[in-house]
Design an enzyme around this catalytic site. Structure first.
Site, short mmCIF file in Angstrom:
data_model
loop_
_atom_site.label_atom_id
_atom_site.label_comp_id
_atom_site.label_asym_id
_atom_site.label_seq_id
_atom_site.Cartn_x
_atom_site.Cartn_y
_atom_site.Cartn_z
N ASP A 50 0.62 -1.03 0.13
CA ASP A 50 -0.01 0.03 -0.03
C ASP A 50 0.90 1.27 0.21
O ASP A 50 1.73 1.70 0.81
CB ASP A 50 -0.84 -0.10 0.97
N TYR A 55 2.67 10.63 -0.48
CA TYR A 55 3.70 9.89 0.22
C TYR A 55 4.95 10.28 0.23
O TYR A 55 5.73 10.33 -1.17
CB TYR A 55 3.17 8.49 0.74
N SER A 207 -2.27 1.91 11.36
CA SER A 207 -1.83 1.93 12.47
C SER A 207 -2.23 1.58 13.29
O SER A 207 -2.61 1.52 14.29
CB SER A 207 -1.44 3.64 13.08
N GLN A 292 12.41 -6.13 11.54
CA GLN A 292 11.60 -5.72 12.14
C GLN A 292 9.85 -6.50 11.57
O GLN A 292 9.16 -6.78 12.66
CB GLN A 292 11.41 -4.34 12.16
#
Length: 337
Positions: A50, A55, A207, A292
């Site tokens: 996405d 951005y 988020s 991560q």
């Protein structure tokens, strides 16, 4: 590996852990690190990616396009968005007018290095453009083969209903909404989710870890960790501020024993919590380093039992935001330039 879920009532499956490049690409991390992270996502079984034209003022799309170059296109699901100002930010470089939609999809496809995207999303609702104009433009984008499906982001229940009605009339599918959603930010549960379930629209949530707060790494009364999103003045810091209150951070610390009892990490707990909602098709995760992702993708397939979910809700109840009125204040009443 990552499980897949249907997007809305469509036949399209997306990876329930979807990689998002907001904040990080062309902003928080360098291009080489960004490309390595995308490649790690692919190795871990993530197939959905996405991004948005806004951005890093279009640069993030270019980085993602470069990172995906050479991959089998048919094995990917690429999402992008239109609404926020781009380019020199002139009077028509924003919004959901027919002009901006067509200029934006053409630019996005060029930067991403593809002939089409699986999902093209209205990044916000445009109060200055008739909804009929916006939805007709989206219908034409689909008919031209530039996007396979249409979604939106942060639309209210009423906006979703009106948009879905026009989409049906114009014979294309409105399949998704992309709102903020986490165990700390639950405002879509009151109206948006029930309406979406009725309309065959699912959520791609951003988020899910509340800008990283639900990892547990931010401690009450302590300075924020060096290099964390809270220190990113390019954009990340301003979005996380509301979650950095001591009472929120104290409540989040209660999740650690709950996660340990479940045999998972706190980030996995946070992502599994949003995926527990049957109206959620995917949780968006980002990363500034490849490693991560190794932890967060393991949330795929985790099923929280009733006791664990109840313990999470109890721990965060005093600080979780649930007011449905918050959904009405996300889209600007006038276009931002």
């Amino acid at each position: 590996m990552v499980n897949h879920r249907y997007l809305g009532s469509s036949g399209l499956k997306v990876s329930e852990i979807t990689y998002g490049n907001w904040v990080t690409h062309a902003s928080q991390v360098g291009n080489d690190a960004a490309i390595k992270t995308v490649h790690r996502a692919l190795d871990l079984g993530i197939t959905s990616f996405d991004t948005a034209d806004a951005y890093a003022n279009t640069a993030a799309e270019s980085v993602l396009g470069e990172a995906l170059r050479g991959q089998r296109r048919e094995s990917l699901e690429i999402f992008t968005k239109v609404y926020w100002p781009t380019g020199p930010k002139g009077p028509n470089d924003t919004g959901l007018s027919r002009k901006h939609i067509f200029e934006s999809i053409n630019g996005s496809l060029q930067r991403l290095g593809t002939d089409y995207v699986e999902l093209y999303q209205a990044h916000r609702y445009d109060y200055e453009t008739p909804l009929e104009e916006t939805m007709q433009a989206f219908a034409d984008v689909v008919r031209q083969g530039k996007a396979l499906y249409i979604g939106v982001s942060e639309w209210t229940a009423e906006q979703l209903r009106a948009g879905a009605a026009l989409a049906k009339e114009l014979k294309f599918q409105l399949v998704s909404n992309q709102p903020q959603y986490s165990a700390l930010w639950r405002v879509i549960e009151g109206k948006v989710v029930p309406t979406s379930q009725e309309l065959g629209i699912s959520q791609i949530v951003w988020s899910p870890m509340a800008q990283g707060v639900l990892t547990g790494k931010y401690l009450p009364g302590q300075p924020v960790p060096a290099g964390s999103r809270a220190t990113d003045e390019a954009g990340g810091a301003r979005f996380i501020q509301d979650f950095l209150r001591d009472e929120v951070l104290t409540a989040v610390q209660k999740l650690k024993p709950i996660a340990e009892q479940a045999g998972i990490t706190v980030p996995q707990l946070a992502i599994a919590w949003v995926l527990h909602n049957p109206n959620v098709s995917a949780a968006l995760v980002g990363a500034s380093r490849p490693e991560q992702l190794d932890d967060t993708v393991k949330a795929s397939g985790i099923v929280l039992d009733d006791d664990t979910k109840a313990a999470i809700d109890e721990a965060l109840a005093p600080v979780a935001v649930t007011d449905v009125e918050e959904t009405y204040s996300v889209s600007p009443k006038t276009r931002v330039v």
